[in-house]
Design a protein around this motif. Sequence first.
Motif, PDB file in Angstrom:
ATOM      1  N   ALA A  29     -16.489 -11.661  -0.405  1.00 24.29           N
ATOM      2  CA  ALA A  29     -15.289 -10.824  -0.458  1.00 24.29           C
ATOM      3  C   ALA A  29     -14.109 -11.539   0.174  1.00 24.29           C
ATOM      4  CB  ALA A  29     -15.544  -9.499   0.267  1.00 24.29           C
ATOM      5  N   LEU A  30     -12.924 -11.185  -0.300  1.00 31.84           N
ATOM      6  CA  LEU A  30     -11.668 -11.664   0.285  1.00 31.84           C
ATOM      7  C   LEU A  30     -10.781 -10.445   0.529  1.00 31.84           C
ATOM      8  CD1 LEU A  30      -9.548 -13.787   1.114  1.00 31.84           C
ATOM      9  CD2 LEU A  30      -8.837 -13.864  -1.301  1.00 31.84           C
ATOM     10  N   VAL A  31     -10.395 -10.257   1.766  1.00 35.05           N
ATOM     11  CA  VAL A  31      -9.520  -9.142   2.135  1.00 35.05           C
ATOM     12  C   VAL A  31      -8.225  -9.709   2.695  1.00 35.05           C
ATOM     13  CG1 VAL A  31      -9.267  -7.025   3.458  1.00 35.05           C
ATOM     14  CG2 VAL A  31     -11.536  -7.765   2.729  1.00 35.05           C
ATOM     15  N   GLN A  32      -7.091  -9.313   2.084  1.00 32.80           N
ATOM     16  CA  GLN A  32      -5.787  -9.718   2.584  1.00 32.80           C
ATOM     17  C   GLN A  32      -5.123  -8.509   3.256  1.00 32.80           C
ATOM     18  OE1 GLN A  32      -3.543 -12.382  -0.263  1.00 32.80           O
ATOM     19  NE2 GLN A  32      -5.117 -11.638  -1.688  1.00 32.80           N
ATOM     20  N   VAL A  33      -4.854  -8.643   4.545  1.00 32.98           N
ATOM     21  CA  VAL A  33      -4.219  -7.568   5.310  1.00 32.98           C
ATOM     22  C   VAL A  33      -2.759  -7.950   5.515  1.00 32.98           C
ATOM     23  CG1 VAL A  33      -4.245  -6.191   7.411  1.00 32.98           C
ATOM     24  CG2 VAL A  33      -6.395  -7.060   6.457  1.00 32.98           C
ATOM     25  N   GLU A  34      -1.899  -7.195   4.861  1.00 31.29           N
ATOM     26  CA  GLU A  34      -0.474  -7.529   4.839  1.00 31.29           C
ATOM     27  C   GLU A  34       0.322  -6.474   5.603  1.00 31.29           C
ATOM     28  OE1 GLU A  34       2.714  -6.797   1.410  1.00 31.29           O
ATOM     29  OE2 GLU A  34       1.341  -8.465   0.928  1.00 31.29           O
ATOM     30  N   GLY A  35       1.324  -6.913   6.353  1.00 32.72           N
ATOM     31  CA  GLY A  35       2.181  -5.972   7.058  1.00 32.72           C
ATOM     32  C   GLY A  35       3.193  -6.700   7.899  1.00 32.72           C
ATOM     33  N   GLU A  36       4.287  -5.996   8.211  1.00 29.75           N
ATOM     34  CA  GLU A  36       5.342  -6.622   8.997  1.00 29.75           C
ATOM     35  C   GLU A  36       4.895  -6.814  10.440  1.00 29.75           C
ATOM     36  OE1 GLU A  36       8.698  -3.912  10.075  1.00 29.75           O
ATOM     37  OE2 GLU A  36       7.681  -2.566   8.680  1.00 29.75           O
ATOM     38  N   ALA A  37       5.672  -7.572  11.185  1.00 30.19           N
ATOM     39  CA  ALA A  37       5.341  -7.851  12.581  1.00 30.19           C
ATOM     40  C   ALA A  37       5.235  -6.545  13.362  1.00 30.19           C
ATOM     41  CB  ALA A  37       6.416  -8.741  13.201  1.00 30.19           C
ATOM     42  N   GLY A  38       4.157  -6.435  14.121  1.00 25.13           N
ATOM     43  CA  GLY A  38       3.990  -5.273  14.987  1.00 25.13           C
ATOM     44  C   GLY A  38       3.362  -4.067  14.340  1.00 25.13           C
ATOM     45  N   VAL A  39       2.951  -4.152  13.079  1.00 23.45           N
ATOM     46  CA  VAL A  39       2.434  -2.981  12.385  1.00 23.45           C
ATOM     47  C   VAL A  39       0.952  -2.732  12.685  1.00 23.45           C
ATOM     48  CG1 VAL A  39       1.587  -3.988  10.229  1.00 23.45           C
ATOM     49  CG2 VAL A  39       2.740  -1.743  10.202  1.00 23.45           C
ATOM     50  N   GLY A  40       0.279  -3.728  13.325  1.00 23.78           N
ATOM     51  CA  GLY A  40      -1.097  -3.495  13.743  1.00 23.78           C
ATOM     52  C   GLY A  40      -2.162  -4.201  12.932  1.00 23.78           C
ATOM     53  N   ARG A 193      -6.570 -16.455  -8.223  1.00 22.45           N
ATOM     54  CA  ARG A 193      -7.475 -15.407  -8.670  1.00 22.45           C
ATOM     55  C   ARG A 193      -8.841 -15.670  -8.066  1.00 22.45           C
ATOM     56  NH1 ARG A 193      -6.398 -14.359 -15.152  1.00 22.45           N
ATOM     57  NH2 ARG A 193      -4.259 -13.540 -14.946  1.00 22.45           N
ATOM     58  N   PRO A 194      -9.464 -14.647  -7.488  1.00 20.20           N
ATOM     59  CA  PRO A 194     -10.787 -14.863  -6.872  1.00 20.20           C
ATOM     60  C   PRO A 194     -11.824 -15.214  -7.923  1.00 20.20           C
ATOM     61  CG  PRO A 194     -10.263 -12.524  -6.983  1.00 20.20           C
ATOM     62  CD  PRO A 194      -9.016 -13.261  -7.369  1.00 20.20           C
ATOM     63  N   GLY A 195     -12.849 -15.948  -7.475  1.00 23.93           N
ATOM     64  CA  GLY A 195     -13.912 -16.353  -8.376  1.00 23.93           C
ATOM     65  C   GLY A 195     -14.713 -15.159  -8.876  1.00 23.93           C
ATOM     66  N   SER A 196     -15.526 -15.419  -9.868  1.00 23.91           N
ATOM     67  CA  SER A 196     -16.352 -14.366 -10.465  1.00 23.91           C
ATOM     68  C   SER A 196     -17.286 -13.767  -9.417  1.00 23.91           C
ATOM     69  CB  SER A 196     -17.163 -14.948 -11.626  1.00 23.91           C
ATOM     70  OG  SER A 196     -18.028 -13.967 -12.161  1.00 23.91           O
ATOM     71  N   GLY A 197     -17.335 -12.436  -9.381  1.00 19.02           N
ATOM     72  CA  GLY A 197     -18.230 -11.756  -8.454  1.00 19.02           C
ATOM     73  C   GLY A 197     -17.670 -11.557  -7.066  1.00 19.02           C
ATOM     74  N   VAL A 198     -16.454 -12.038  -6.813  1.00 18.75           N
ATOM     75  CA  VAL A 198     -15.840 -11.891  -5.487  1.00 18.75           C
ATOM     76  C   VAL A 198     -15.096 -10.558  -5.416  1.00 18.75           C
ATOM     77  CG1 VAL A 198     -14.192 -12.831  -3.843  1.00 18.75           C
ATOM     78  CG2 VAL A 198     -15.607 -14.373  -5.221  1.00 18.75           C
ATOM     79  N   SER A 199     -15.434  -9.758  -4.413  1.00 22.77           N
ATOM     80  CA  SER A 199     -14.695  -8.510  -4.181  1.00 22.77           C
ATOM     81  C   SER A 199     -13.401  -8.857  -3.464  1.00 22.77           C
ATOM     82  CB  SER A 199     -15.514  -7.542  -3.315  1.00 22.77           C
ATOM     83  OG  SER A 199     -16.722  -7.201  -3.953  1.00 22.77           O
ATOM     84  N   ALA A 200     -12.261  -8.466  -4.034  1.00 16.52           N
ATOM     85  CA  ALA A 200     -10.959  -8.810  -3.446  1.00 16.52           C
ATOM     86  C   ALA A 200     -10.111  -7.556  -3.317  1.00 16.52           C
ATOM     87  CB  ALA A 200     -10.238  -9.838  -4.296  1.00 16.52           C
ATOM     88  N   GLU A 201      -9.383  -7.472  -2.224  1.00 16.15           N
ATOM     89  CA  GLU A 201      -8.555  -6.290  -1.988  1.00 16.15           C
ATOM     90  C   GLU A 201      -7.366  -6.684  -1.125  1.00 16.15           C
ATOM     91  OE1 GLU A 201      -7.523  -2.575  -2.857  1.00 16.15           O
ATOM     92  OE2 GLU A 201      -9.595  -3.183  -3.292  1.00 16.15           O
ATOM     93  N   LEU A 202      -6.208  -6.103  -1.472  1.00 15.35           N
ATOM     94  CA  LEU A 202      -5.008  -6.256  -0.654  1.00 15.35           C
ATOM     95  C   LEU A 202      -4.797  -4.943   0.112  1.00 15.35           C
ATOM     96  CD1 LEU A 202      -2.359  -7.611   0.234  1.00 15.35           C
ATOM     97  CD2 LEU A 202      -1.299  -6.725  -1.864  1.00 15.35           C
ATOM     98  N   VAL A 203      -4.772  -5.033   1.438  1.00 12.07           N
ATOM     99  CA  VAL A 203      -4.571  -3.854   2.284  1.00 12.07           C
ATOM    100  C   VAL A 203      -3.189  -3.959   2.913  1.00 12.07           C
ATOM    101  CG1 VAL A 203      -5.392  -2.558   4.288  1.00 12.07           C
ATOM    102  CG2 VAL A 203      -7.033  -3.664   2.746  1.00 12.07           C
ATOM    103  N   ARG A 204      -2.284  -3.093   2.482  1.00 10.06           N
ATOM    104  CA  ARG A 204      -0.921  -3.102   3.035  1.00 10.06           C
ATOM    105  C   ARG A 204      -0.816  -2.057   4.151  1.00 10.06           C
ATOM    106  NH1 ARG A 204       0.799  -3.920  -2.585  1.00 10.06           N
ATOM    107  NH2 ARG A 204       1.848  -5.950  -2.719  1.00 10.06           N
ATOM    108  N   LEU A 205      -0.453  -2.488   5.342  1.00 11.84           N
ATOM    109  CA  LEU A 205      -0.284  -1.573   6.471  1.00 11.84           C
ATOM    110  C   LEU A 205       1.168  -1.114   6.539  1.00 11.84           C
ATOM    111  CD1 LEU A 205      -2.379  -3.065   9.409  1.00 11.84           C
ATOM    112  CD2 LEU A 205      -3.018  -1.349   7.712  1.00 11.84           C
ATOM    113  N   ARG A 206       1.353   0.189   6.568  1.00 14.38           N
ATOM    114  CA  ARG A 206       2.686   0.777   6.701  1.00 14.38           C
ATOM    115  C   ARG A 206       2.896   1.256   8.132  1.00 14.38           C
ATOM    116  NH1 ARG A 206       4.561  -1.222   1.990  1.00 14.38           N
ATOM    117  NH2 ARG A 206       3.344  -0.513   0.200  1.00 14.38           N
ATOM    118  N   PRO A 207       4.142   1.427   8.555  1.00 17.24           N
ATOM    119  CA  PRO A 207       4.388   2.013   9.884  1.00 17.24           C
ATOM    120  C   PRO A 207       3.798   3.416   9.983  1.00 17.24           C
ATOM    121  CG  PRO A 207       6.374   0.961   9.044  1.00 17.24           C
ATOM    122  CD  PRO A 207       5.394   0.983   7.909  1.00 17.24           C
ATOM    123  N   LEU A 208       3.545   3.844  11.184  1.00 19.36           N
ATOM    124  CA  LEU A 208       2.992   5.170  11.427  1.00 19.36           C
ATOM    125  C   LEU A 208       4.056   6.246  11.237  1.00 19.36           C
ATOM    126  CD1 LEU A 208       0.960   4.469  14.701  1.00 19.36           C
ATOM    127  CD2 LEU A 208       0.145   4.377  12.333  1.00 19.36           C
ATOM    128  N   GLY A 209       3.628   7.437  10.824  1.00 16.74           N
ATOM    129  CA  GLY A 209       4.519   8.579  10.730  1.00 16.74           C
ATOM    130  C   GLY A 209       4.639   9.283  12.067  1.00 16.74           C
TER     131      GLY A 209
END
Length: 954
Positions: A29-40, A193-209
């Motif tokens: 698996a490949l997980v990309q955790v994206e977010g601005e500075a300080g978002v956690g 593009r991830p290889g065949s059989g690779v679970s890939a996900e982009l996780v975008r972190l937003r600021p808290l409400g």
Amino acid sequence: MTGHEPHTQLIGREHELGLLQLLVRRRPALVQVEGEAGVGKSRLVRELVATMDTDSPVVLIGYCQQLREPFVLGAVLEALRHARERLARCGELSPVTSVLRTVIPELADVLPRPQTATADPAFDRHLLFRAIREVLAALGPALLVVEDLHWADDGTLQLLRFLMADPPPELAVAVTYRREDVSGDMPLGTAYRPGSGVSAELVRLRPLGPAQVRMLAAAILRTDAVSAAFAAELHEQTAGLPFVLEEVLRALRGRALAEGTDVTEITARRLSDQGEVPVLLRESVAERLAALSPDASRLVRAAAVFAIPAGVDLLGQVARLTGDRLRAAVEESAACSILHDQGDGTCAFRHTLARQAVYSTISAMERRELHARAVRLLSALDPLPLVQLAEHSRLANRRADWLRYGEAAADQALAVSDATTATPLLRRLLAEPALTGADVDRLGVKLGEASLIGVDIRGSALLLKRLLVDRRLSASARGEVRMQLGILLSRQNDSLAEGRAQLELAVDELSGREDLAAKCMSALAQPFTGDTPLTLVTPWMRKADAIAAHCADPESRIWLMANVVGSMVAIGDPELRDRLETLPTVAKTLGEQRQIARAHSNLGDSLTIIGRFDTARHHLRFGTRAAEESGALYVLSTARSTAIRLDWFTGAWDGLAARAESLLVEYRELVAVATELNLVLGLLALTRGEWAAAATHLTDTGIRTPRNAITPVALGGSAGLIRLALRDDDPVLAVVEADAGMALLRRKDVWAWAGELAPAAVDAYLAADRVHDAEDVVRWLAEGLTGVVAPLAAAALHTCRGAVADYLGRPGTEHHVAAARAYEDLSAPYLAAVAWERAEAHRLPAGDTAASEAYSRCAERYEDLGASHDAARCRHLLRTLGIATPSRQGRRGYGNTLSPREREVAHLLAAGHTNNQIAEILFLSPRTVEQHAARVLRKLKVVSRRDLRVSDLQ
């Protein structure tokens, strides 16, 4: 939040964490955790690692560094250093892994002997990539975390693409990065593009409400006393970024320790207004500024002098940028997330503290110049943005413009009852040393007017005190300022007596101004404060009432009526019905509407005190609505606290404690509000067996300082403390409390306020065998209620008579039944339940079936309200007498939700009680409590009772 000690609870990221946990199990698996500075981002990854089971994959973490020339593959090689122990157990490794011996010396003794290197750098890099892949494959299940990928060298990006094109089957890779700092908007360097059989996900972190900010603040501060208002302030100042929020709370906590106060009494706005920006946040912003081009830096500095979002064209004029240069600067500052487009043609910082951090980097000379340009540009607008012009003029050191625009802005705010804007403006204006006497007179009176509308009292009161000794203040203005000060002090903790003294002085100083003198008299006519006897209050009441009768000015007349009518109703004036009909409901001006709001709110409070709950609710709702519409913030605060006490009397207890606690945090400095809220919280705690909380809240009702107390509230607090002492089987302490309460009541001589105190005092005296004192209370109460409208105290008189009769061996049931029915007529279910319990208790020992059924209904009444301790006491007595008490609904399963008994136990656990204490409160065995506690922890999915919070149980 790198480098910070994490708080115990991850807030607002439950979905993202669950997704990461799922992907890590679906290797490769490949997980990309994206977010601005300080978002956690780092906090989320740490939580992922912390929640892994002991048989989970080996975790390898590497950090990319912000270096001018990053080390090639530095983050991954650093991560692999920590794999030595696992590799040592892997057996023989592929010969290709030997190339790692020189780049990771820590692994040399577990790697194969080195092979001869080639002279081809490209081939050697290929071997290095293969070696890393072979090591990761040999480790078996593995999680490779690469933090801050936006700073990665090109070799690391190539390696990650190589790995994920054909990854080891048991490898999961998680990377974190800031999108705004990624070159070409491609985190892995090129389109991928991830290889065949690779679970890939982009996780975008937003600021808290706002709601999540409130939860996070409560977790960091380890308190449930985080109000919605405090959380909203934090959200506004931090934009919901966890890193910024933690830094702000760290600074606020330090200030609270220095000032010896509670952190929730210091707002984030106070921090930012004084230019105090947390060090780590300041350094983070400085880092971003250093990377900007000169034009973008000029634009950002121009934006920093505006406290609110400003138009792009206006910012360009202040920064002296136009055309393509301005567009490029806007795009660059937005791309690096320093400024962002509001969507309406304006730009702003992500949060207030970021603006403050940038502002602190600007030299004093450049600041004045930027503010001066802003004044020139804004003064050409129509209508004039007065608040902005005032602030820019002040900071540009243009004193004449500052005074002109500042007073105009305050006038504009006062015209719409915006005390929140007017008060700080007027305080700053009055701090100017060059003001003339006429300026001081005019601005001082306006500050008093603004302060009386709002709830920010302490600072204004101090300034008004200083004004009274200022030689520039004229004699004609002094009396009005003193009157305003007296009223403010009457709203402030520990200053009621001083406020009354100031009002008495002001009456003499205002002898030539009948309208203002009458306002002073009407304030002095209110009997609620301190231990001033009613005999000293009624003369003022008669004078103010007489003036109100012929007052020509509608606003002044309603002002007088608000004080006089409310006061006369509160002491049980027999002309109550006629008095209620005199209050107006329609206003022609905003000022009249504010006074109408005050009049009806005051009346709602007075009717609550004497027990006219149905009529009180009507006036309170009307007053609250009028206060909201007219911006009368102080009136609104008192109306909200009165509504809390009215809910207590009328049995609207669902969520009542949480509402009261929230308001107490918001209005802690307002004595009339805070003491009333403490009374309700103390009484609620008594009914639930939360003795420590009850003692704390009841002591804070003012009974210990009667000269500075709201008397009806203090008398209620006295009654609660008597009940607490009686519960502890301490008749001596109960009598001490009763003597103190009765001394205050007799000095005030307002027997309409005896509804809560008199029955408790009688019980205390009888428990100490002081029957004559108990009989005196009955006699005084009966005499004091003659010709007085006070239904709550009248019902209490029945209870007092019944208690004395019970003690003397005479039939007291008739009196208790009369009391119960009177309380039911008042719609006071808890007081009615107490009276019914007294009425039925004496019939139980005789074995009367009807009595046992009636007494069982008492327990049900308590249970319906949520008075768990009272209900448990009744059921315990029935069990002691051998009387079965089956549940009304029968036994049923509650699944994963808490049963009523488990909820009671959960509340007591959250309040810090031990199992033995809970057993005593609920009349259960410790073993039974232990079983309930275990189910509570399991159902709420917490490991320890220390993790339970009262707010989680609402």
